[in-house]
Motif scaffolding. Structure first.
Motif, PDB file in Angstrom:
ATOM      1  N   ASP A  49       0.844  -1.198   0.000  1.00  0.00           N
ATOM      2  CA  ASP A  49       0.000   0.000   0.000  1.00  0.00           C
ATOM      3  C   ASP A  49       0.880   1.249   0.000  1.00  0.00           C
ATOM      4  O   ASP A  49       2.025   1.227   0.457  1.00  0.00           O
ATOM      5  N   THR A  50       0.341   2.335  -0.501  1.00  0.00           N
ATOM      6  CA  THR A  50       1.015   3.630  -0.395  1.00  0.00           C
ATOM      7  C   THR A  50       0.075   4.602   0.305  1.00  0.00           C
ATOM      8  O   THR A  50      -1.147   4.403   0.333  1.00  0.00           O
ATOM      9  N   LEU A  51       0.664   5.651   0.846  1.00  0.00           N
ATOM     10  CA  LEU A  51      -0.142   6.656   1.531  1.00  0.00           C
ATOM     11  C   LEU A  51      -1.141   7.300   0.570  1.00  0.00           C
ATOM     12  O   LEU A  51      -2.288   7.575   0.929  1.00  0.00           O
ATOM     13  N   TRP A  52      -0.706   7.493  -0.672  1.00  0.00           N
ATOM     14  CA  TRP A  52      -1.600   8.105  -1.656  1.00  0.00           C
ATOM     15  C   TRP A  52      -2.788   7.191  -1.956  1.00  0.00           C
ATOM     16  O   TRP A  52      -3.924   7.641  -2.045  1.00  0.00           O
ATOM     17  N   ASP A  53      -2.533   5.904  -2.085  1.00  0.00           N
ATOM     18  CA  ASP A  53      -3.615   4.955  -2.356  1.00  0.00           C
ATOM     19  C   ASP A  53      -4.630   4.954  -1.216  1.00  0.00           C
ATOM     20  O   ASP A  53      -5.851   4.962  -1.448  1.00  0.00           O
ATOM     21  N   ILE A  54      -4.125   4.926   0.016  1.00  0.00           N
ATOM     22  CA  ILE A  54      -5.027   4.911   1.171  1.00  0.00           C
ATOM     23  C   ILE A  54      -5.804   6.210   1.258  1.00  0.00           C
ATOM     24  O   ILE A  54      -7.011   6.210   1.526  1.00  0.00           O
ATOM     25  N   SER A  55      -5.137   7.335   1.000  1.00  0.00           N
ATOM     26  CA  SER A  55      -5.831   8.624   1.009  1.00  0.00           C
ATOM     27  C   SER A  55      -6.946   8.648  -0.018  1.00  0.00           C
ATOM     28  O   SER A  55      -8.024   9.196   0.222  1.00  0.00           O
ATOM     29  N   GLY A  56      -6.670   8.023  -1.175  1.00  0.00           N
ATOM     30  CA  GLY A  56      -7.672   7.974  -2.233  1.00  0.00           C
ATOM     31  C   GLY A  56      -8.859   7.089  -1.897  1.00  0.00           C
ATOM     32  O   GLY A  56      -9.937   7.245  -2.478  1.00  0.00           O
ATOM     33  N   ARG A  57      -8.692   6.164  -0.957  1.00  0.00           N
ATOM     34  CA  ARG A  57      -9.823   5.334  -0.523  1.00  0.00           C
ATOM     35  C   ARG A  57     -10.837   6.153   0.264  1.00  0.00           C
ATOM     36  O   ARG A  57     -12.024   5.841   0.284  1.00  0.00           O
ATOM     37  N   TYR A  58     -10.350   7.186   0.927  1.00  0.00           N
ATOM     38  CA  TYR A  58     -11.217   7.951   1.820  1.00  0.00           C
ATOM     39  C   TYR A  58     -11.653   9.304   1.262  1.00  0.00           C
ATOM     40  O   TYR A  58     -12.730   9.792   1.595  1.00  0.00           O
ATOM     41  N   ASN A  77       6.290  10.655  15.473  1.00  0.00           N
ATOM     42  CA  ASN A  77       5.994  10.824  14.052  1.00  0.00           C
ATOM     43  C   ASN A  77       4.627  10.206  13.784  1.00  0.00           C
ATOM     44  O   ASN A  77       4.526   9.071  13.310  1.00  0.00           O
ATOM     45  N   PRO A  78       3.554  10.941  14.099  1.00  0.00           N
ATOM     46  CA  PRO A  78       2.215  10.344  14.107  1.00  0.00           C
ATOM     47  C   PRO A  78       1.631  10.040  12.743  1.00  0.00           C
ATOM     48  O   PRO A  78       0.587   9.412  12.648  1.00  0.00           O
ATOM     49  N   HIS A  79       2.292  10.468  11.663  1.00  0.00           N
ATOM     50  CA  HIS A  79       1.726  10.246  10.343  1.00  0.00           C
ATOM     51  C   HIS A  79       2.203   8.947   9.703  1.00  0.00           C
ATOM     52  O   HIS A  79       1.782   8.617   8.599  1.00  0.00           O
ATOM     53  N   LEU A  80       3.076   8.236  10.379  1.00  0.00           N
ATOM     54  CA  LEU A  80       3.544   6.969   9.818  1.00  0.00           C
ATOM     55  C   LEU A  80       2.471   5.900   9.932  1.00  0.00           C
ATOM     56  O   LEU A  80       1.791   5.798  10.942  1.00  0.00           O
ATOM     57  N   ILE A  81       2.342   5.083   8.890  1.00  0.00           N
ATOM     58  CA  ILE A  81       1.393   3.974   8.872  1.00  0.00           C
ATOM     59  C   ILE A  81       2.168   2.722   8.470  1.00  0.00           C
ATOM     60  O   ILE A  81       3.039   2.776   7.591  1.00  0.00           O
ATOM     61  N   TYR A  82       1.851   1.619   9.111  1.00  0.00           N
ATOM     62  CA  TYR A  82       2.583   0.380   8.885  1.00  0.00           C
ATOM     63  C   TYR A  82       1.634  -0.723   8.409  1.00  0.00           C
ATOM     64  O   TYR A  82       0.436  -0.691   8.711  1.00  0.00           O
ATOM     65  N   PRO A  83       2.176  -1.709   7.668  1.00  0.00           N
ATOM     66  CA  PRO A  83       1.352  -2.875   7.310  1.00  0.00           C
ATOM     67  C   PRO A  83       0.757  -3.507   8.566  1.00  0.00           C
ATOM     68  O   PRO A  83       1.388  -3.565   9.611  1.00  0.00           O
ATOM     69  N   ASN A  84      -0.476  -3.961   8.428  1.00  0.00           N
ATOM     70  CA  ASN A  84      -1.276  -4.581   9.504  1.00  0.00           C
ATOM     71  C   ASN A  84      -1.901  -3.564  10.462  1.00  0.00           C
ATOM     72  O   ASN A  84      -2.671  -3.957  11.336  1.00  0.00           O
ATOM     73  N   THR A 127      11.005   4.879  10.947  1.00  0.00           N
ATOM     74  CA  THR A 127      10.450   5.009   9.598  1.00  0.00           C
ATOM     75  C   THR A 127      10.577   3.711   8.811  1.00  0.00           C
ATOM     76  O   THR A 127       9.931   3.540   7.784  1.00  0.00           O
ATOM     77  N   ALA A 128      11.414   2.802   9.297  1.00  0.00           N
ATOM     78  CA  ALA A 128      11.619   1.533   8.588  1.00  0.00           C
ATOM     79  C   ALA A 128      10.311   0.749   8.516  1.00  0.00           C
ATOM     80  O   ALA A 128       9.566   0.660   9.488  1.00  0.00           O
ATOM     81  N   ASN A 129      10.041   0.216   7.340  1.00  0.00           N
ATOM     82  CA  ASN A 129       8.863  -0.624   7.078  1.00  0.00           C
ATOM     83  C   ASN A 129       7.542   0.140   7.031  1.00  0.00           C
ATOM     84  O   ASN A 129       6.489  -0.460   6.823  1.00  0.00           O
ATOM     85  N   SER A 130       7.571   1.461   7.271  1.00  0.00           N
ATOM     86  CA  SER A 130       6.324   2.223   7.134  1.00  0.00           C
ATOM     87  C   SER A 130       5.968   2.309   5.652  1.00  0.00           C
ATOM     88  O   SER A 130       6.834   2.188   4.781  1.00  0.00           O
ATOM     89  N   ILE A 131       4.688   2.499   5.358  1.00  0.00           N
ATOM     90  CA  ILE A 131       4.292   2.549   3.947  1.00  0.00           C
ATOM     91  C   ILE A 131       4.734   3.882   3.355  1.00  0.00           C
ATOM     92  O   ILE A 131       4.652   4.925   4.008  1.00  0.00           O
ATOM     93  N   PRO A 132       5.236   3.884   2.134  1.00  0.00           N
ATOM     94  CA  PRO A 132       5.732   5.119   1.516  1.00  0.00           C
ATOM     95  C   PRO A 132       4.586   5.926   0.915  1.00  0.00           C
ATOM     96  O   PRO A 132       3.482   5.404   0.721  1.00  0.00           O
ATOM     97  N   PRO A 256      13.818  11.102   4.590  1.00  0.00           N
ATOM     98  CA  PRO A 256      13.411   9.711   4.818  1.00  0.00           C
ATOM     99  C   PRO A 256      11.901   9.544   4.837  1.00  0.00           C
ATOM    100  O   PRO A 256      11.383   8.471   4.544  1.00  0.00           O
ATOM    101  N   VAL A 257      11.181  10.621   5.193  1.00  0.00           N
ATOM    102  CA  VAL A 257       9.722  10.582   5.202  1.00  0.00           C
ATOM    103  C   VAL A 257       9.214  11.872   4.576  1.00  0.00           C
ATOM    104  O   VAL A 257       9.665  12.959   4.933  1.00  0.00           O
TER     105      VAL A 257
END
Length: 365
Positions: A49-58, A77-84, A127-132, A256-257
């Motif tokens: 997933d990407t942040l843009w894709d998720i934003s586009g869902r909503y 860094n509250p804007h980071l989102i991770y798989p799961n 930031t490691a493993n967070s969705i880009p 990095p982010v």
């Protein structure tokens, strides 16, 4: 009832002024972004997933994602989102928000938003493993070893004169010789291959030169005749050729982010090149635009692409050609900036995007 030309002009002026005032008022009132009718109440973030894709869902306007994101005060860094991560849609104090479910549902989201947090309670997240924001695989080539420099500066740097063994193909471990301004013994330098020049479509001025780093070398000695010896320590998929330029390795790193956000540039821009030698761009393509750091462009900036309106014949006016208004045809996000040029990733496109298409910050609503 007929109206004089003067009255018509005055009425048009009043209408234009009123429209401008309404737009200003709309911006000032900061209306909430439009949530999609089919926005999910619950979504589990997946790898890829990407942040843009998720934003586009909503959101119908994904660049406004921060307006609905429930910021967790307990995370640095509250804007980071991770798989799961489980994202949930909540209405909190009359505002529709999306946040990461910690197990308490919307009640937990509200606690994160309103709870008092001391500095010692803040969790530092990696930031490691967070969705880009966009797929790294699509832009990696334009982050590794590719730069845009001033052509005049480039042409004053030392150049590769020959290799020790006079071989056509050189690689790591080979010795090469450069001629020009003496280089510093023991210093690492990059070896760069000249690429395509960038010309501004409006001014026809050269605004940059694309160069690719093909190797890195360590200076082992210098001679009084201007010849410098370099031992190649790394190569990047291409041989070193006579005429390649040598200068200090330039930093081509990006933050990095970074997050998609409406661009706040000093002027509009244009697409000046579609990368990978294709004629037009579509979703997932990379383009170069004539907006750089000198114009306020930065990684994460989102721009709307406008295609020039077609010419039509006015049958009521002797078939006089009339240009129709420019129409939005896609969206791009800047991911790497230089002085006067940036690389941008095509987020979406209704039509093929071409060199010369205009760029402006996305519409507010």
């Amino acid at each position: 009832m007929k109206m004089s030309l003067k009255k018509i002009a005055k009425a048009m002026l009043i209408t234009t002024f009123s429209s401008a005032m309404l737009m200003t008022a709309a911006h000032a009132n900061n209306p909430p972004p439009t949530i999609k009718a089919d926005a999910p109440n619950r979504y589990i973030v997946k790898k890829g997933d990407t942040l843009w894709d998720i934003s586009g869902r909503y959101l119908n306007s994904p660049w406004r994602w921060k307006d609905i994101w429930a910021t967790n005060k307990q995370i640095k860094n509250p804007h980071l989102i991770y798989p799961n991560d489980v994202l949930i849609l909540c209405v909190i104090q009359g505002q529709t928000l999306v946040g990461v479910d910690t197990g308490e549902g919307c009640a937990g989201i509200e606690k994160q938003l309103t709870g008092e947090v001391s500095a010692s309670q803040v969790t530092v997240t990696s930031t490691a493993n967070s969705i880009p924001p966009i797929p790294w695989s699509a832009i990696q080539h334009w982050l590794d070893n590719t730069l845009i420099v001033d052509p005049q500066d480039f042409n004053t740097t030392p150049y590769i004169l020959a290799s020790k063994n006079r071989n056509l193909i050189t690689s790591r471990g080979d010795k090469v010789y450069a001629k020009g301004v003496p280089l510093i013994v023991g210093q690492r330098y990059g070896v760069y291959r000249e690429g395509e020049q960038y010309v501004d479509p409006k001014t026809q001025e050269i605004i940059g030169l694309e160069v690719t780093q093909v190797a890195t070398g360590m200076v082992t000695s210098t001679e009084t005749n201007g010849v410098t010896s370099l031992q190649l320590t790394d190569s990047y998929g291409k041989e070193v050729r006579e005429g390649d330029r040598v200068f200090v390795e330039l930093d081509n790193s990006i933050p990095p982010v970074f997050y998609p956000t409406p661009a706040s540039v000093s002027r509009g821009g244009m697409i000046v090149r579609v990368m990978d030698s294709i004629s037009s761009a579509a979703k997932g393509s990379v383009v170069a635009v004539n907006l750089g750091s000198t114009h306020g462009a930065k990684p994460g900036d989102v721009l709307t692409v406008y295609q020039k309106g077609p010419l039509v014949r006015d049958i009521k006016d002797n078939d006089t050609p009339v240009r129709l208004p420019d129409e939005p045809s896609g969206t791009v996000m800047v991911f790497n900036t230089f002085d006067d040029i940036s690389y941008a990733y095509v987020l979406d496109s209704e039509l093929p995007l071409n060199v010369g298409d205009k760029l402006l910050p996305p519409p507010y609503l």
